[in-house]
Design an enzyme around this catalytic site. Structure first.
Site, PDB file in Angstrom:
ATOM      1  N   GLU A  71      40.215  58.289  47.355  1.00  0.00           N
ATOM      2  CA  GLU A  71      39.861  57.000  47.966  1.00  0.00           C
ATOM      3  C   GLU A  71      38.771  57.112  49.029  1.00  0.00           C
ATOM      4  OE1 GLU A  71      40.691  53.937  47.254  1.00  0.00           O
ATOM      5  OE2 GLU A  71      42.348  54.229  45.865  1.00  0.00           O
ATOM      6  N   ASP A  84      35.336  50.069  50.777  1.00  0.00           N
ATOM      7  CA  ASP A  84      35.278  49.040  49.739  1.00  0.00           C
ATOM      8  C   ASP A  84      34.688  47.738  50.277  1.00  0.00           C
ATOM      9  OD1 ASP A  84      35.566  47.926  47.204  1.00  0.00           O
ATOM     10  OD2 ASP A  84      37.657  47.355  47.525  1.00  0.00           O
TER      11      ASP A  84
END
Length: 187
Positions: A71, A84
């Protein structure tokens, strides 16, 4: 571990697309291992916290480390804890977008509280996948839950195509391969 043994989960590793992030000439398990190793130095500062959370929730700490590696590259790609495009928070990238996961961030981006939240979300998906696919082995359910952590359990349709709707079309395979590497390194 009660949710399956990460070392027994089948994996094809990282896709070419994911391996390209590190400009690797190979894909697959070896690429996933290389990326996990790249993150290993940064991961060390979180090792004791990851192990504590793993014990607390009875989940393999190597899996938590692998999700962190996939991630956020152990926090290396975050901007003040955010990733993100501001839709996800912390090392494990908890989705705070109201149209996505809709979670409220807990703790600092690199805190035990955050790792607990991310692990609780993973456990939620383990439960959902266990109910959705009761005939799968524990290891298959664990892999399905890892894919669901990325894309939601409604987008996991079959074991054969577990990553069809995940980022890079390899999320669970890459995370599993990274987890197996971290497991070998004592996480």
């Amino acid at each position: 571990m009660i949710y399956g043994n990460i070392e027994d989960v089948e994996t094809t590793g990282a896709s070419r697309q994911t391996a390209q992030q590190d400009k690797l000439s190979t894909s697959g398990v070896s690429a996933s291992h290389t990326m996990a190793q790249t993150d290993a130095g940064r991961m060390e500062k979180y090792r004791s916290m990851i192990k504590d959370v793993g014990r607390q929730y009875q989940i393999d700490p190597a899996l938590i480390a692998a999700i962190i590696s996939r991630e956020t590259r152990a926090g290396n790609v975050l901007q003040n804890g955010w990733g993100d495009h501001g839709n996800a928070w912390g090392l494990m990238q908890v989705d705070v977008n109201p149209n996505g996961g809709g979670h409220t961030k807990r703790g600092e981006w690199n805190s035990k509280e955050h790792l607990c939240q991310g692990t609780e979300i993973l456990l939620y998906f383990i439960g959902r996948i266990q109910k959705k696919f009761p005939g799968w082995s524990k290891e298959q359910q664990l892999k399905g839950a890892i894919a669901a952590y990325n894309t939601g359990d409604g987008r996991v349709d079959s074991y054969e195509n577990v990553d069809a709707k995940t980022t890079g079309k390899d999320y669970s395979n890459d995370v599993v391969a990274r987890a197996q590497w971290y497991k070998q390194k004592g996480f």
